[in-house]
Design an enzyme around this catalytic site. Structure first.
Site, PDB file in Angstrom:
ATOM      1  N   LYS A  52      10.867   1.443  -7.562  1.00 20.10           N
ATOM      2  CA  LYS A  52       9.432   0.890  -7.138  1.00 20.10           C
ATOM      3  C   LYS A  52       8.284  -0.091  -7.479  1.00 20.10           C
ATOM      4  O   LYS A  52       8.836  -1.242  -7.581  1.00 20.10           O
ATOM      5  CB  LYS A  52       9.147   1.229  -6.285  1.00 20.10           C
ATOM      6  CG  LYS A  52       9.842   2.292  -4.813  1.00 20.10           C
ATOM      7  CD  LYS A  52       8.992   3.367  -4.567  1.00 20.10           C
ATOM      8  CE  LYS A  52      10.177   4.718  -3.507  1.00 20.10           C
ATOM      9  NZ  LYS A  52       9.331   5.562  -3.351  1.00 20.10           N
ATOM     10  N   GLN A  96       4.457   9.316  -3.722  1.00 18.11           N
ATOM     11  CA  GLN A  96       5.659   9.969  -3.855  1.00 18.11           C
ATOM     12  C   GLN A  96       5.879  11.809  -3.256  1.00 18.11           C
ATOM     13  O   GLN A  96       5.514  12.281  -3.902  1.00 18.11           O
ATOM     14  CB  GLN A  96       6.176   9.774  -5.136  1.00 18.11           C
ATOM     15  CG  GLN A  96       7.733  10.200  -5.156  1.00 18.11           C
ATOM     16  CD  GLN A  96       8.449   9.098  -4.824  1.00 18.11           C
ATOM     17  OE1 GLN A  96       8.496   7.941  -4.100  1.00 18.11           O
ATOM     18  NE2 GLN A  96       9.892   9.289  -4.298  1.00 18.11           N
ATOM     19  N   ASP A 119       3.986   3.117   3.498  1.00 13.92           N
ATOM     20  CA  ASP A 119       5.766   4.431   4.384  1.00 13.92           C
ATOM     21  C   ASP A 119       5.737   4.750   5.105  1.00 13.92           C
ATOM     22  O   ASP A 119       7.651   4.791   5.614  1.00 13.92           O
ATOM     23  CB  ASP A 119       5.467   5.341   3.432  1.00 13.92           C
ATOM     24  CG  ASP A 119       6.356   6.014   2.280  1.00 13.92           C
ATOM     25  OD1 ASP A 119       7.042   4.914   1.747  1.00 13.92           O
ATOM     26  OD2 ASP A 119       5.347   6.191   0.950  1.00 13.92           O
TER      27      ASP A 119
END
Length: 291
Positions: A52, A96, A119
């Site tokens: 990412k 994460q 997200d």
């Protein structure tokens, strides 16, 4: 049979985002900034976060990586999230998953500022998605929708079976594909571990989205000719014939299903690369919103 090439499509999307970032910089506007928080030393998580950060560099975003030790307390992580919420330099960020077992993931995700939740997991954004209001879509379902749209896969009026009911993939997919939108207007059935006669459902399906995390679960005898297959799963299987000692498999038994399919995603190189591309797209949106 058409392969839905997520690797190529994600590269196209990144190139489009990079052009947009160049325009923003030329106009003297703020460069989008994505932060990522990782707690602990999980190898897969570090790989994902690294990818990412690399993708941010590729498109010209600013990025910040926050690495915290495994023993970080829940209170310490929540304090770091509050810090990110209040940092005007950062447009969006991700935490994460998975987190260490002593930290409540739900509490952490609720603490994320919904306007920075790239997200798309915050209840506010999930609710806005369900109501078809502008919002951040969960990156993996968003990537699937983008693949279907760009490859012009027929979805209107089609019978869709989503196998898996997770909040991250299964349920959002069922909502998005049933909506009045591009790659939508489908009739959707959500199947799961308690579903009876699953094979009867899949044999009638025009489109099957498999997000179970069970390697090679969907086999050729479970699908009809002309089906569209979206394989979200990825699992490492031991394979002594490979130099690495393993091979990557999806939730679909590709060899038996592909000959029957009109469209199919490969593993790897299908849905996976799209997830990061759509995270970048959400971050671009976050930057525009904050501007």
């Amino acid at each position: 049979m058409t392969i839905l090439d997520g690797k190529k499509t994600s590269a196209d999307i990144k190139a489009e985002i990079a052009e947009k970032v160049k325009e923003l910089k030329a106009q003297g506007k703020k460069t989008p900034h994505l932060a990522a928080v990782i707690v602990g030393n999980d190898g897969a998580s570090k790989t994902y976060v690294g990818a990412k950060v690399k993708a941010c560099e590729l498109v010209g975003f600013n990025s910040t990586l926050v690495e915290l030790p495994e023993e970080t307390t829940e209170a310490e992580l929540l304090a770091k999230i509050e810090e990110l919420n209040n940092n005007d330099a950062i447009d969006g960020y991700i935490v994460q998953l998975p987190l260490p077992k002593h930290i409540d993931e739900h509490k952490v995700l609720l603490a994320v500022d919904a306007t920075k939740d790239v997200d798309g997991f915050h209840p506010t954004n999930v609710g806005r998605m369900a109501l078809e209001l502008p919002t951040f879509l969960p990156a993996t379902p968003y990537g699937v929708m983008e693949l279907l749209e760009r490859y012009k896969v027929p979805t209107s009026g089609k019978n869709v079976v989503v196998i898996g009911r997770s909040h991250i993939v299964g349920r959002p997919m069922s909502i998005l594909m049933s909506q009045k939108r591009a790659a939508g207007d489908a009739t959707v059935t959500v199947a799961h571990s308690r579903t009876a006669n699953l094979k009867e459902l899949t044999l009638k399906a025009d489109i099957i989205v498999v997000a179970l995390g069970v390697a090679e679960f969907l086999t050729g005898d479970m699908v009809k000719d002309g089906v569209t297959i979206i394989d979200v799963g990825i699992t490492r299987l031991d394979d002594s014939s490979k130099k690495s000692g393993f091979r990557l498999a999806g939730d679909v038994h590709f060899e038996s299903v592909a000959p029957k399919a009109s469209f199919i995603t490969p593993v790897p190189g299908g849905v996976g690369p799209m997830t990061i591309a759509m995270l970048l797209k959400n971050t671009l949106l976050a930057g525009e919103n904050r501007a």
